[in-house]
Design a protein around this motif. Structure first.
Motif, PDB file in Angstrom:
ATOM      1  N   LYS A 265       3.465 -13.811   7.092  1.00 16.51           N
ATOM      2  CA  LYS A 265       3.274 -12.584   6.320  1.00 16.51           C
ATOM      3  C   LYS A 265       4.612 -12.021   5.850  1.00 16.51           C
ATOM      4  CE  LYS A 265      -0.272 -11.632   9.429  1.00 16.51           C
ATOM      5  NZ  LYS A 265      -0.872 -10.667  10.355  1.00 16.51           N
TER       6      LYS A 265
ATOM      7  N   ARG B 259       5.701 -11.285   2.037  1.00 16.25           N
ATOM      8  CA  ARG B 259       6.215  -9.986   1.574  1.00 16.25           C
ATOM      9  C   ARG B 259       7.590 -10.124   0.931  1.00 16.25           C
ATOM     10  NH1 ARG B 259       3.436  -7.588   6.075  1.00 16.25           N
ATOM     11  NH2 ARG B 259       1.724  -6.382   5.126  1.00 16.25           N
TER      12      ARG B 259
ATOM     13  N   ASP C 171       7.746  -8.748  -2.688  1.00 14.61           N
ATOM     14  CA  ASP C 171       8.588  -7.572  -2.923  1.00 14.61           C
ATOM     15  C   ASP C 171       9.651  -7.862  -3.982  1.00 14.61           C
ATOM     16  OD1 ASP C 171       7.218  -5.981  -1.154  1.00 14.61           O
ATOM     17  OD2 ASP C 171       8.542  -6.429   0.551  1.00 14.61           O
TER      18      ASP C 171
ATOM     19  N   ALA D 271      -5.002  -9.946   3.526  1.00 18.16           N
ATOM     20  CA  ALA D 271      -4.729  -8.510   3.651  1.00 18.16           C
ATOM     21  C   ALA D 271      -3.344  -8.196   3.070  1.00 18.16           C
ATOM     22  CB  ALA D 271      -4.815  -8.090   5.112  1.00 18.16           C
ATOM     23  N   VAL D 272      -2.410  -9.116   3.211  1.00 20.64           N
ATOM     24  CA  VAL D 272      -1.074  -8.896   2.633  1.00 20.64           C
ATOM     25  C   VAL D 272      -1.143  -8.995   1.112  1.00 20.64           C
ATOM     26  CG1 VAL D 272       1.287  -9.760   2.464  1.00 20.64           C
ATOM     27  CG2 VAL D 272       0.083  -9.807   4.667  1.00 20.64           C
ATOM     28  N   THR D 273      -1.721 -10.069   0.608  1.00 24.92           N
ATOM     29  CA  THR D 273      -1.722 -10.237  -0.852  1.00 24.92           C
ATOM     30  C   THR D 273      -2.540  -9.133  -1.527  1.00 24.92           C
ATOM     31  OG1 THR D 273      -3.486 -11.899  -0.676  1.00 24.92           O
ATOM     32  CG2 THR D 273      -1.235 -12.704  -0.899  1.00 24.92           C
ATOM     33  N   ASN D 274      -3.523  -8.593  -0.807  1.00 28.40           N
ATOM     34  CA  ASN D 274      -4.311  -7.486  -1.375  1.00 28.40           C
ATOM     35  C   ASN D 274      -3.476  -6.236  -1.639  1.00 28.40           C
ATOM     36  OD1 ASN D 274      -6.772  -8.715  -1.707  1.00 28.40           O
ATOM     37  ND2 ASN D 274      -7.612  -8.013   0.255  1.00 28.40           N
ATOM     38  N   GLU D 275      -2.330  -6.144  -0.971  1.00 29.46           N
ATOM     39  CA  GLU D 275      -1.465  -4.985  -1.211  1.00 29.46           C
ATOM     40  C   GLU D 275      -0.722  -5.112  -2.529  1.00 29.46           C
ATOM     41  OE1 GLU D 275       1.261  -4.736   2.089  1.00 29.46           O
ATOM     42  OE2 GLU D 275      -0.388  -4.934   3.536  1.00 29.46           O
ATOM     43  N   TYR D 276      -0.778  -6.290  -3.116  1.00 29.63           N
ATOM     44  CA  TYR D 276      -0.020  -6.543  -4.346  1.00 29.63           C
ATOM     45  C   TYR D 276      -0.979  -6.998  -5.444  1.00 29.63           C
ATOM     46  CZ  TYR D 276       3.937  -6.828  -1.085  1.00 29.63           C
ATOM     47  OH  TYR D 276       4.877  -6.574  -0.121  1.00 29.63           O
TER      48      TYR D 276
END
Ligand code: GLC
Ligand code: CA
Length: 558
Positions: free
Chosen positions: A185, A189, A193, A243-248
């Motif tokens: 993860k 990021r 980022d 869940a990580v890629t959903n933040e982007y």
């Protein structure tokens, strides 16, 4: 009809770069990032919307980048992080996105984690990898690697074996360790980022291994694969990464060798449980072979149609297809499904056939100019671990001589797709100013190169540009429903797309002989517009005709 959701990644087409062979800027014979930067306008001119980079991280090159020794940096052979950021900005300025290859089933054995892991059984990194005691003097189980012999490598100091599903320099990460998943993860990021727009996830369906690592059904290679090709915790781990890629605002396409269509649909189904946006399937790459590319059979168009149609039908309205016919893992497609005699025409028929299906089309470097396979005179001219392993296998089990092996290899080897891109007819095809490029340049570069294709309005290159443009301008190509027509034809691949009252009829021939075509029931060609074709058509409204070699025609009915 199923509801289709609109997403930017469904509307794009993607260009894949295998940097080492793309363009060399500094004359060391190895393609690099400044080389890519110098070609951004060219890439944009293809009409694509994104670039996917095969791995460009530091690597000892045991598997040319698919063995990563540092996930947060750039391979010094290719340049620096600043060079990469220039590309990212340059691509974004031109309206193109950038995807990285995320290789987390395994690392390089030269990665710091693995070096630590091998120091002692109580090292904090030991459990980052899959270490086991042997059974007597035998490895923990009978698994065989995809690339070279047994899947276990013994470490004398630790008196333990580590698992490597690929080469022994590619130890598998222990994804069951929550710390490893945190590392993944953090890598995601790091790049997201920085502005990267998504990932192609290498053999991501292999990351969870069956409890207890049971013995596998004996096979000549990859024994044990049934215990990790869709392991018990795959869904759970993919959810964590999602869940990580959903933040982007990003996209993921997972590579799934041997993934069944049913599993693929589950992984890609839209909704709260979606794991991946798309999946790279291998099924349609088996129309001229069995199990692996290396067990060659004659090309079977019906097999191709059947497989592609199954995926088209099953994904429609649920998930999304990844459309491709070439990448760095397969021999060039014209040599396989097309015809060298009709290189340009069959290249166009192939392009038409896959590009206008429902899904996101990918183009692999060199495909757009119709690059073809190479033949080499000596085994040592090859570079890839898989080649040498297959040589051991084929000379051992099947008693092939080197010469026989090289002949087979010139048809099936993935290295055929890794020769330097042919930019012009000058020295080293314009790929490098070095005396020696890192890998053999195809002898046909004087004839097949970008510069020549630019000058010829009927080139394959210019045809790809028409395809990307047509797709962009016609939503029917992106969102329309797909139906196969003339299912039983051995030589014609014909299908329709339907969307909001419009119809698109795609006709492609895979024969050099004339094949009788008759407009399908309900179609009157004189009512349609001939929007794409690879030969001059004198009477496009005629409802029956004999096809020219590898003819392709596309009619739009509004
Ligand atoms: C994937 C890559 C291939 C690589 C293998 C191991 O299949 O596409 O090039 O060798 O994974 O990482
Ligand atoms: Ca270079």
């Amino acid at each position: 009809m199923a509801e289709i959701t609109r997403k930017w990644f469904k509307e794009m087409s993607v260009y894949q770069i295998w940097t080492r062979s793309f363009c060399d800027s500094n004359g060391d014979g190895i393609g690099d990032l400044p080389g890519v930067y110098s070609k951004l306008d060219y890439i944009k001119s293809l009409g694509v919307d994104a670039i996917w980079f095969s791995p460009i991280y530091p690597t000892p090159n045991a598997d040319y980048g698919y063995d990563i020794s540092d996930y947060k940096n750039i391979n010094p052979e290719f340049g620096t992080l600043d060079d990469f950021k220039m590309i990212l900005d340059g691509a974004h300025e031109r309206g193109m996105r950038v995807f990285m290859d995320l290789v987390v089933n395994h690392t390089s054995d030269e990665h710091e984690w693995f070096k630590e892991s091998s120091k002692s059984v109580d090292n904090p990194y030991h459990d980052y990898y899959i270490w086991r005691k042997g059974k007597g003097n035998k490895p923990p189980n009978n698994w065989l690697s995809v690339f070279e012999g047994g899947a276990w490598e013994y470490n004398k100091n630790l008196d333990e074996y580590y698992l490597h599903v690929f080469a022994k320099k590619q130890p598998d990460l222990n994804m069951d360790n929550p710390k490893v998943r945190e590392e993944v993860k953090s890598i995601m990021r790091f790049w997201l980022d920085m502005g990267v727009d998504g990932f192609r996830e290498d053999v991501i369906t292999f990351i969870s291994k069956a409890e207890g690592l049971p013995n596998g059904i004996p096979l000549p290679v990859a024994t044990g694969v049934e215990h990790y090709k869709h392991g018990p915790h795959l869904d759970e781990y993919l959810d964590e990464f999602r869940a990580v890629t959903n933040e982007y605002d990003c996209m993921t396409v997972g590579e799934g060798p041997m993934t069944s269509l049913k599993d693929a649909v589950e992984l890609c189904s839209e909704g709260p449980n979606q794991k991946l946006d798309m999946l790279i399937s291998f099924d349609h790459m088996n129309a001229d072979c069995m199990v692996t590319d290396w067990i060659k059979l004659p090309f079977n168009l019906r097999k191709l149609k059947n497989t592609m149609t199954k995926w088209q039908k099953a994904m429609y309205g649920r998930g999304w297809n990844c459309l491709y016919i070439e990448n760095h893992d397969h021999a060039r497609i014209i040599d396989r499904y097309g015809s060298l005699k009709y290189r340009v025409q069959s290249g166009k028929a192939l392009a038409t056939m896959y590009f206008l299906q429902c899904g996101t089309p990918f183009i692999y470097q060199g495909q757009e100019i119709g690059m073809t396979n190479i033949s080499v005179d000596h085994l040592y001219e090859y570079k890839d671990v898989m080649t040498f392993n297959n040589y051991r296998l084929f000379s051992g089990i099947l008693h092939l001589s080197e010469k026989q092996f090289l002949k087979l290899s010139s048809k099936v080897n993935r290295e055929n797709a890794r020769t330097p891109v042919q930019w012009n007819s000058g020295k080293n095809a314009g790929f490098t100013t070095a005396d020696e490029p890192w890998f053999k340049i195809n002898e046909n570069y004087k004839e097949i190169n970008v510069e020549a294709a630019e000058k010829d309005e009927n080139s394959l290159l210019n045809y790809y540009r028409k395809l990307t443009k047509f797709r962009k301008e016609n939503e029917i190509v992106i969102y329309g429903e797909y139906n196969l027509l003339y299912e039983n034809s051995k030589n014609l691949f014909v299908y329709e797309r339907l969307y909001e009252g419009q119809r698109l009829l795609v006709i492609t021939s895979f024969s050099e002989n004339p094949v009788k075509f008759k407009a399908p029931v309900g179609y009157n060609l004189s009512e349609g517009e001939l929007v794409l074709q690879n030969y001059d058509v004198i009477d496009p409204g005629k409802n029956d005709f004999y096809t020219k070699p590898y003819e392709a025609r596309v009619y739009l009915f509004k």
